[in-house]
Design a protein around this motif. Structure first.
Motif, short mmCIF file in Angstrom:
data_model
loop_
_atom_site.label_atom_id
_atom_site.label_comp_id
_atom_site.label_asym_id
_atom_site.label_seq_id
_atom_site.Cartn_x
_atom_site.Cartn_y
_atom_site.Cartn_z
N GLN A 1 -12.52 4.93 -4.24
CA GLN A 1 -13.10 3.82 -4.49
C GLN A 1 -13.43 3.50 -5.64
O GLN A 1 -13.48 2.19 -6.19
N GLU B 1 -7.50 -3.76 7.39
CA GLU B 1 -7.43 -4.26 6.09
C GLU B 1 -6.12 -5.32 5.68
O GLU B 1 -6.34 -6.17 5.08
N HIS C 1 -10.19 5.98 1.92
CA HIS C 1 -10.53 5.40 0.91
C HIS C 1 -12.16 5.03 0.83
O HIS C 1 -12.78 5.12 -0.03
N GLN C 2 -12.67 4.45 2.14
CA GLN C 2 -13.70 4.06 2.31
C GLN C 2 -15.03 5.39 2.10
O GLN C 2 -15.93 5.06 2.06
N ALA D 1 -6.85 3.41 4.43
CA ALA D 1 -7.98 2.72 4.04
C ALA D 1 -9.39 3.46 4.53
O ALA D 1 -10.48 3.70 3.84
N ARG E 1 -7.86 -2.20 -3.13
CA ARG E 1 -7.44 -2.45 -1.72
C ARG E 1 -6.52 -3.61 -1.65
O ARG E 1 -6.55 -4.46 -2.78
N ASP F 1 -6.27 0.57 8.76
CA ASP F 1 -5.47 -0.28 7.82
C ASP F 1 -4.85 -1.46 8.65
O ASP F 1 -4.63 -2.38 7.63
N LYS G 1 -8.31 0.25 -10.58
CA LYS G 1 -9.12 -0.89 -10.33
C LYS G 1 -9.51 -1.42 -11.37
O LYS G 1 -9.34 -2.85 -11.49
N THR H 1 0.84 -1.31 -0.10
CA THR H 1 -0.05 -0.09 -0.09
C THR H 1 0.90 1.12 -0.03
O THR H 1 0.38 2.24 0.18
#
Length: 286
Positions: A131, A182, A124-125, A121, A136, A179, A97, A27
């Motif tokens: 997104q 994740e 990101h969400q 994370a 991820r 994170d 992605k 990451t």
């Protein structure tokens, strides 16, 4: 490398030269310290343009993370277009992605999904653009495993949840916790792959522990700790997100509003003024 500048064979070179699959997933920037430590010889860790070029020379099968700026001709000092050079070597170059979904797990891949490190994370969400664009860690790890497991002679894959470290350095509770969760999901991906096999070793190790978000003993008693965890569950953004729109001209009210949006609870005026002074370069620790 030795202190005298002697280059040692990296573990990925050893696996590659033995005909085995090789992969790095992170990451952080793919040119950052941990992935580079598995496959690159470089006397200074910050020579990331040179590390990117060395990745091209080493021809590992899977490279995924951030760090697009070190492959971009408009941002590299030498003007080289490493994305194009990877394509000329037969790599799939994935920048999103969707590109990763379209890949099909055939051939080699370079995935640079963000200009620098991948977003936290937590950010990101709660950020639609992230997104839409950025895969991820569990998805990247799964894609790498699907590709590398096609090698009948085996493979070595290094997967790093590197932003856990960054959040700890920044005393960023939300960044660290989300994170870490994740990364735990990425561990699950690896363990699911290994389940039922007798030819796969999964090693889980920490980089280094740093900082202390103080998740336990919040309040006057240890029994108040659940309140802190409940509060973290409501976080929307990290400290990095808060600071990204603040500067030396920000008022204390703007700071309060920004923090409240990120954390879902207010801070006092004197607390906001501490950050205001820091942004102006005027803060002095007691």
């Amino acid at each position: 490398m030795s202190q005298e500048g002697e280059k040692y064979r990296t573990i990925l070179e050893i696996f590659r030269d033995a005909g085995r699959g090789t992969g790095l997933v992170t990451t952080t920037r793919i040119t950052h310290a941990t992935p580079s430590g598995f496959g690159i010889n470089m006397p200074v860790r910050w020579n990331e343009d040179k590390i990117a070029a060395q990745h091209l020379e080493r021809e590992y099968d899977v490279l995924m993370g951030g760090g697009a700026r070190h492959f971009d001709p408009d941002q590299r000092e030498d003007g080289r277009d490493l994305h194009q050079e990877f394509e000329e070597k037969g790599y799939t170059v994935a920048r999103s992605k969707q590109d990763l979904r379209d890949w099909g797990h055939e051939g080699s891949i370079l995935g640079t999904f963000y200009d620098t490190h991948l977003p936290y994370a937590l950010d990101h969400q709660n950020t639609p653009a992230h997104q839409e664009q950025v895969p991820r860690l569990p998805k990247m790890a799964d894609a790498a495993l699907q590709r590398l497991s096609q090698n009948n002679d085996g493979f070595l894959l290094q997967v790093e949840g590197g932003r856990v470290d960054h959040a700890a350095h920044e005393d960023d509770t939300g960044g660290l916790v989300y994170d870490q969760v994740e990364f735990d999901e990425a561990i699950g991906t690896a363990l699911n792959f290994a389940e039922g096999r007798d030819d796969t070793l999964v090693i889980i190790a920490t980089d280094h522990g740093c900082a202390n978000p103080g998740l336990n003993a919040a309040g006057d008693r240890y029994s108040d700790s659940p309140k802190m965890f409940d509060r973290v569950a409501d976080f929307q953004y990290t400290n990095s997100w808060i600071l990204s729109e603040l500067d030396a001209d920000s008022t204390y009210r703007q700071i309060q509003d920004r923090v409240a949006e990120a954390w879902q609870f207010p801070i006092r005026r004197d607390e906001a003024e501490l950050l205001q002074n820091a942004l102006r370069g005027e803060y002095q620790a007691a």
